[in-house]
Design a protein around this motif. Structure first.
Motif, PDB file in Angstrom:
ATOM      1  N   GLY A  63       0.813  -1.199   0.000  1.00  0.00           N
ATOM      2  CA  GLY A  63       0.000   0.000   0.000  1.00  0.00           C
ATOM      3  C   GLY A  63       0.853   1.257   0.000  1.00  0.00           C
ATOM      4  N   ILE A  64       0.254   2.316  -0.419  1.00  0.00           N
ATOM      5  CA  ILE A  64       0.912   3.617  -0.433  1.00  0.00           C
ATOM      6  C   ILE A  64       0.039   4.553   0.387  1.00  0.00           C
ATOM      7  CG2 ILE A  64       1.654   5.548  -1.875  1.00  0.00           C
ATOM      8  CD1 ILE A  64       1.983   3.506  -4.157  1.00  0.00           C
ATOM      9  N   PRO A  65       0.600   5.205   1.393  1.00  0.00           N
ATOM     10  CA  PRO A  65      -0.229   6.097   2.198  1.00  0.00           C
ATOM     11  C   PRO A  65      -0.708   7.281   1.355  1.00  0.00           C
ATOM     12  CG  PRO A  65       2.077   6.248   2.845  1.00  0.00           C
ATOM     13  CD  PRO A  65       1.974   5.147   1.837  1.00  0.00           C
ATOM     14  N   ASN A  66      -1.933   7.697   1.627  1.00  0.00           N
ATOM     15  CA  ASN A  66      -2.446   8.856   0.885  1.00  0.00           C
ATOM     16  C   ASN A  66      -1.967  10.141   1.557  1.00  0.00           C
ATOM     17  OD1 ASN A  66      -4.225   9.477   3.023  1.00  0.00           O
ATOM     18  ND2 ASN A  66      -5.777   8.104   2.176  1.00  0.00           N
ATOM     19  N   LEU A  67      -2.247  11.255   0.954  1.00  0.00           N
ATOM     20  CA  LEU A  67      -1.732  12.542   1.418  1.00  0.00           C
ATOM     21  C   LEU A  67      -2.209  12.870   2.835  1.00  0.00           C
ATOM     22  CD1 LEU A  67      -0.044  14.983   0.749  1.00  0.00           C
ATOM     23  CD2 LEU A  67      -2.059  16.034  -0.288  1.00  0.00           C
ATOM     24  N   SER A  68      -3.460  12.593   3.150  1.00  0.00           N
ATOM     25  CA  SER A  68      -3.954  12.912   4.491  1.00  0.00           C
ATOM     26  C   SER A  68      -3.252  12.070   5.566  1.00  0.00           C
ATOM     27  CB  SER A  68      -5.467  12.732   4.568  1.00  0.00           C
ATOM     28  OG  SER A  68      -5.817  11.378   4.355  1.00  0.00           O
ATOM     29  N   GLN A  69      -2.932  10.822   5.240  1.00  0.00           N
ATOM     30  CA  GLN A  69      -2.197   9.992   6.198  1.00  0.00           C
ATOM     31  C   GLN A  69      -0.793  10.546   6.427  1.00  0.00           C
ATOM     32  OE1 GLN A  69      -2.659   6.294   4.079  1.00  0.00           O
ATOM     33  NE2 GLN A  69      -4.114   5.506   5.586  1.00  0.00           N
ATOM     34  N   LEU A  70      -0.163  11.006   5.360  1.00  0.00           N
ATOM     35  CA  LEU A  70       1.189  11.567   5.487  1.00  0.00           C
ATOM     36  C   LEU A  70       1.187  12.859   6.293  1.00  0.00           C
ATOM     37  CD1 LEU A  70       2.627  10.995   1.910  1.00  0.00           C
ATOM     38  CD2 LEU A  70       3.295   9.837   4.010  1.00  0.00           C
ATOM     39  N   THR A  71       0.247  13.740   6.020  1.00  0.00           N
ATOM     40  CA  THR A  71       0.217  15.019   6.739  1.00  0.00           C
ATOM     41  C   THR A  71      -0.129  14.808   8.194  1.00  0.00           C
ATOM     42  OG1 THR A  71      -2.066  15.380   6.008  1.00  0.00           O
ATOM     43  CG2 THR A  71      -0.318  16.406   4.698  1.00  0.00           C
TER      44      THR A  71
END
Length: 79
Positions: A63-71
């Motif tokens: 999986g690749i984390p989405n932008l909201s998960q990263l922020t």
């Protein structure tokens, strides 16, 4: 089922096919039916081994984390 069983199962499968052909020539239909059942089981086991082998060789998608998960992670780390 171990991968090392596959050659033996393939040998059994090939033998069953030859025996079915012989039984069909002799018109031993009961024998054909019984051998066909055994052939289906051997082919199923071979397919299971191949699927298991394919599964082991295929990559795993993490999986690749989405932008909201990263922020969210970045903002928690800076606190």
């Amino acid at each position: 089922m171990a991968l090392d069983e596959k050659p033996r199962l393939e040998e059994i499968r090939d033998n069953l096919r030859a025996r079915i052909a012989g039984a069909e020539r002799e018109r031993w239909f009961g024998e054909v039916e019984g051998l066909s059942t055994s052939l289906a089981a051997a082919e199923d086991k071979i397919a299971q081994i191949e699927a298991q082998q394919e599964k082991k060789q295929s990559p795993v998608f993490l999986g690749i984390p989405n932008l909201s998960q990263l922020t969210a992670r970045i903002s928690e780390a800076t606190k």
